[in-house]
Design a protein around this motif. Structure first.
Motif, PDB file in Angstrom:
ATOM      1  N   ARG A   2      -6.203 -49.081   9.665  1.00 25.38           N
ATOM      2  CA  ARG A   2      -7.041 -49.080  10.869  1.00 25.38           C
ATOM      3  C   ARG A   2      -8.379 -48.450  10.483  1.00 25.38           C
ATOM      4  N   ILE A   3      -9.420 -49.260  10.479  1.00 29.88           N
ATOM      5  CA  ILE A   3     -10.719 -48.863   9.913  1.00 29.88           C
ATOM      6  C   ILE A   3     -11.744 -48.726  11.027  1.00 29.88           C
ATOM      7  N   LEU A   4     -12.496 -47.639  10.990  1.00 27.02           N
ATOM      8  CA  LEU A   4     -13.631 -47.438  11.888  1.00 27.02           C
ATOM      9  C   LEU A   4     -14.906 -47.470  11.058  1.00 27.02           C
ATOM     10  N   ILE A   5     -15.842 -48.331  11.425  1.00 24.02           N
ATOM     11  CA  ILE A   5     -17.144 -48.397  10.761  1.00 24.02           C
ATOM     12  C   ILE A   5     -18.218 -48.012  11.771  1.00 24.02           C
ATOM     13  N   VAL A   6     -19.041 -47.035  11.395  1.00 25.70           N
ATOM     14  CA  VAL A   6     -20.077 -46.508  12.282  1.00 25.70           C
ATOM     15  C   VAL A   6     -21.442 -46.842  11.698  1.00 25.70           C
ATOM     16  N   THR A   7     -22.230 -47.592  12.439  1.00 27.90           N
ATOM     17  CA  THR A   7     -23.551 -47.997  11.975  1.00 27.90           C
ATOM     18  C   THR A   7     -24.379 -48.426  13.176  1.00 27.90           C
ATOM     19  N   HIS A   8     -25.642 -48.705  12.960  1.00 28.91           N
ATOM     20  CA  HIS A   8     -26.480 -49.162  14.075  1.00 28.91           C
ATOM     21  C   HIS A   8     -26.252 -50.635  14.372  1.00 28.91           C
ATOM     22  N   VAL A   9     -26.220 -51.456  13.316  1.00 31.46           N
ATOM     23  CA  VAL A   9     -26.159 -52.908  13.487  1.00 31.46           C
ATOM     24  C   VAL A   9     -25.180 -53.493  12.484  1.00 31.46           C
ATOM     25  N   VAL A  10     -24.383 -54.466  12.935  1.00 38.66           N
ATOM     26  CA  VAL A  10     -23.493 -55.202  12.036  1.00 38.66           C
ATOM     27  C   VAL A  10     -23.787 -56.689  12.231  1.00 38.66           C
ATOM     28  N   ARG A  11     -24.587 -57.260  11.337  1.00 40.54           N
ATOM     29  CA  ARG A  11     -24.938 -58.672  11.442  1.00 40.54           C
ATOM     30  C   ARG A  11     -25.467 -59.155  10.096  1.00 40.54           C
ATOM     31  N   LYS A  12     -25.575 -60.470   9.952  1.00 44.96           N
ATOM     32  CA  LYS A  12     -25.907 -61.053   8.655  1.00 44.96           C
ATOM     33  C   LYS A  12     -27.375 -60.934   8.293  1.00 44.96           C
ATOM     34  N   ASN A  13     -28.267 -60.914   9.266  1.00 45.13           N
ATOM     35  CA  ASN A  13     -29.699 -60.934   8.967  1.00 45.13           C
ATOM     36  C   ASN A  13     -30.322 -59.547   8.973  1.00 45.13           C
ATOM     37  N   THR A  35     -12.573 -51.288  13.961  1.00 38.98           N
ATOM     38  CA  THR A  35     -13.336 -50.890  15.142  1.00 38.98           C
ATOM     39  C   THR A  35     -14.780 -50.664  14.711  1.00 38.98           C
ATOM     40  N   LEU A  36     -15.711 -51.248  15.438  1.00 43.83           N
ATOM     41  CA  LEU A  36     -17.135 -51.093  15.152  1.00 43.83           C
ATOM     42  C   LEU A  36     -17.746 -50.188  16.207  1.00 43.83           C
ATOM     43  N   LEU A  37     -18.264 -49.066  15.772  1.00 39.27           N
ATOM     44  CA  LEU A  37     -18.983 -48.140  16.644  1.00 39.27           C
ATOM     45  C   LEU A  37     -20.457 -48.334  16.321  1.00 39.27           C
ATOM     46  N   ALA A  38     -21.158 -49.094  17.154  1.00 43.30           N
ATOM     47  CA  ALA A  38     -22.503 -49.544  16.806  1.00 43.30           C
ATOM     48  C   ALA A  38     -23.282 -49.896  18.056  1.00 43.30           C
ATOM     49  N   ALA A  39     -24.579 -50.085  17.865  1.00 41.44           N
ATOM     50  CA  ALA A  39     -25.422 -50.545  18.971  1.00 41.44           C
ATOM     51  C   ALA A  39     -25.359 -52.053  19.121  1.00 41.44           C
ATOM     52  N   ARG A  50      -8.737 -58.860  15.943  1.00 42.06           N
ATOM     53  CA  ARG A  50      -8.487 -57.551  15.325  1.00 42.06           C
ATOM     54  C   ARG A  50      -9.755 -56.713  15.186  1.00 42.06           C
ATOM     55  N   VAL A  51     -10.783 -57.077  15.939  1.00 43.76           N
ATOM     56  CA  VAL A  51     -12.019 -56.292  15.976  1.00 43.76           C
ATOM     57  C   VAL A  51     -12.185 -55.694  17.371  1.00 43.76           C
ATOM     58  N   ARG A  52     -12.463 -54.414  17.398  1.00 44.53           N
ATOM     59  CA  ARG A  52     -12.803 -53.725  18.646  1.00 44.53           C
ATOM     60  C   ARG A  52     -14.243 -53.253  18.525  1.00 44.53           C
ATOM     61  N   PHE A  53     -15.076 -53.648  19.450  1.00 40.80           N
ATOM     62  CA  PHE A  53     -16.486 -53.258  19.432  1.00 40.80           C
ATOM     63  C   PHE A  53     -16.726 -52.211  20.517  1.00 40.80           C
ATOM     64  N   VAL A  54     -17.090 -51.023  20.078  1.00 41.10           N
ATOM     65  CA  VAL A  54     -17.461 -49.944  20.992  1.00 41.10           C
ATOM     66  C   VAL A  54     -18.974 -49.798  20.903  1.00 41.10           C
ATOM     67  N   GLN A  55     -19.662 -50.199  21.921  1.00 39.85           N
ATOM     68  CA  GLN A  55     -21.121 -50.205  21.883  1.00 39.85           C
ATOM     69  C   GLN A  55     -21.675 -48.841  22.261  1.00 39.85           C
ATOM     70  N   ILE A  56     -22.521 -48.318  21.408  1.00 42.26           N
ATOM     71  CA  ILE A  56     -23.252 -47.083  21.683  1.00 42.26           C
ATOM     72  C   ILE A  56     -24.683 -47.484  22.019  1.00 42.26           C
ATOM     73  N   ALA A  57     -25.050 -47.316  23.266  1.00 41.21           N
ATOM     74  CA  ALA A  57     -26.373 -47.757  23.704  1.00 41.21           C
ATOM     75  C   ALA A  57     -27.471 -46.951  23.033  1.00 41.21           C
ATOM     76  N   ARG A  58     -28.538 -47.628  22.691  1.00 41.87           N
ATOM     77  CA  ARG A  58     -29.696 -46.944  22.135  1.00 41.87           C
ATOM     78  C   ARG A  58     -30.382 -46.113  23.212  1.00 41.87           C
ATOM     79  N   SER A  59     -30.817 -44.928  22.839  1.00 42.70           N
ATOM     80  CA  SER A  59     -31.510 -44.054  23.783  1.00 42.70           C
ATOM     81  C   SER A  59     -32.898 -44.614  24.091  1.00 42.70           C
TER      82      SER A  59
END
Length: 392
Positions: A2-13, A35-39, A50-59
């Motif tokens: 069970r992996i948690l990855i924390v970053t701002h953005v997860v995308r190809k570009n 689980t992705l903890l990201a904006a 098998r992906v859970r996206f937890v969105q952290i809103a940008r301030s």
């Protein structure tokens, strides 16, 4: 796992976002949950069962300094509340006020501050003062983040040396170079007319942020003055607020420098040129450098550019001083005047890139995850269990 990855953005570009995107894809293919903890995250990832996206809103508070701190506090609070749900917590540099198992170091502010090309001065202006304060705060935060991670993964040996300068031992580091899409960036038929480039000249390519002096387009332009008239330069990057068109005109290079502005199809542009020039004054690990290698282009770069460490004498030219326009001009002339030499460098560059695919990179990260998970599991076993488990 069970992996948690924390970053701002997860995308190809996105540079760092692409690294995390490929790790997620490999983890899912291996049967792990993520689980992705990201904006922001790519829709195709979010849709996976098998992906859970937890969105952290940008301030919305003013300044990037405050916005990043707010993001770090929010992420840290969420991680502390949910830590028991995960086998691996992977963060990227300083991004959360929380401990982590794996910290991928893409950029080290202390290395940038001390590299000798840092452009800001505390007392020069308000803008400069803000940049210095922002950098110094990030240095302190990154020290904390690296010291509170079990394994640090620098993206290059250059970054590893910068992490080491912060007091982190080499035994806690595992260098994993960034990857490249070797299927997308391939040699092929040129399309110069599509990009407004002339057909006949030997064409160099420079690609990067044209608002940043550290990318070092100014030295490329001064070097171009000392090359034959049949050597031209294509420049890919956003032109808005760039000082370089004026410099091109002042140097009398208007007929030989071709600004393409932002290019969305970089593989096609790379297939349309003869060589890639990348003399960045400071670079942790440039993805565009790996893309040029994969496209089969002979590369001219400098030791201050992260990624130069993967270039052998047979796949490119690595110069010592990023500000030495004469040495850069000599390297360009050598490529332009010897097609066989340039072709051999390009063929070897393609072979080097084949060892740096996104898949290979992602598998190395998964290996690190497995090692960290195994060590924790061994620590958590009751006394004597580990010994008993190996008895016949």
């Amino acid at each position: 796992m069970r992996i948690l990855i924390v970053t701002h953005v997860v995308r190809k570009n996105d540079g760092q976002g692409r690294v995390n995107y490929e790790i997620v894809q490999a983890a899912l293919a291996a049967g792990h949950s993520v689980t992705l903890l990201a904006a922001e995250a790519a829709p195709e990832l979010v849709a996976h069962p098998r992906v859970r996206f937890v969105q952290i809103a940008r301030s919305r508070l003013p300044s990037r300094l405050v916005q990043y701190q707010m993001f770090a506090w929010r992420c840290g609070a969420w991680i502390r509340a949910h830590r028991g749900e995960f086998d691996i917590v992977h963060v990227n540099g300083f991004i959360a006020w929380a401990r982590a198992d794996v910290n991928a170091a893409h950029f080290v502010h202390d290395g940038w501050y001390r590299c000798g090309f840092y452009p800001f001065r505390l007392l020069r202006s308000f803008y400069h003062a803000y940049q210095v304060i922002y950098t110094l705060l990030n240095i302190g935060c990154e020290k904390w983040a690296f010291r509170h991670a079990e394994v640090i993964v620098p993206v290059s040996q250059k970054v590893a040396s910068e992490v080491g300068a912060l007091g982190i031992g080499a035994k806690r580091m595992e260098v994993i170079h960034n990857g490249v899409d070797v299927g997308e960036f391939t040699p092929g038929a040129p399309e110069r007319a599509r990009f407004g480039l002339p057909q006949a000249p030997f064409m160099l390519l420079f690609a990067g942020d044209l608002r940043m002096s550290r990318k070092n387009l100014d030295t490329v332009l001064h070097a171009l003055v000392h090359t034959p008239a049949n050597v031209h330069l294509a420049v890919a990057g956003i032109l808005h607020n760039s000082p370089y068109p004026a410099l091109v005109q002042a140097l009398g290079l208007s007929d030989r420098v071709h600004f393409t502005d932002m290019v969305m199809d970089m593989p096609a542009l790379m297939r349309s040129v003869d060589a890639f020039v990348f003399p960045s004054r400071y670079e942790p690990m440039g993805l565009v450098l790996l893309e040029a290698l994969s496209a089969g282009l002979p590369v001219i770069t400098v030791r201050t550019a992260g990624g130069a460490e993967v270039i052998t004498s047979g796949s490119g030219i690595v110069l010592d001083d990023p500000n030495d326009a004469s040495a850069l001009a000599a390297a360009v002339v050598r490529l332009a005047s010897d097609p066989d030499y340039a072709r051999c460098l390009g063929e070897t560059a393609r072979r080097v890139a084949a060892t740096l695919s996104w898949q290979a990179m992602a598998e190395r990260y998964l290996n690190v995850y497995e090692q960290v998970h195994a060590r924790r599991h061994a620590r958590e076993l009751p006394a004597g269990c580990a010994t008993a488990s190996v008895k016949p």
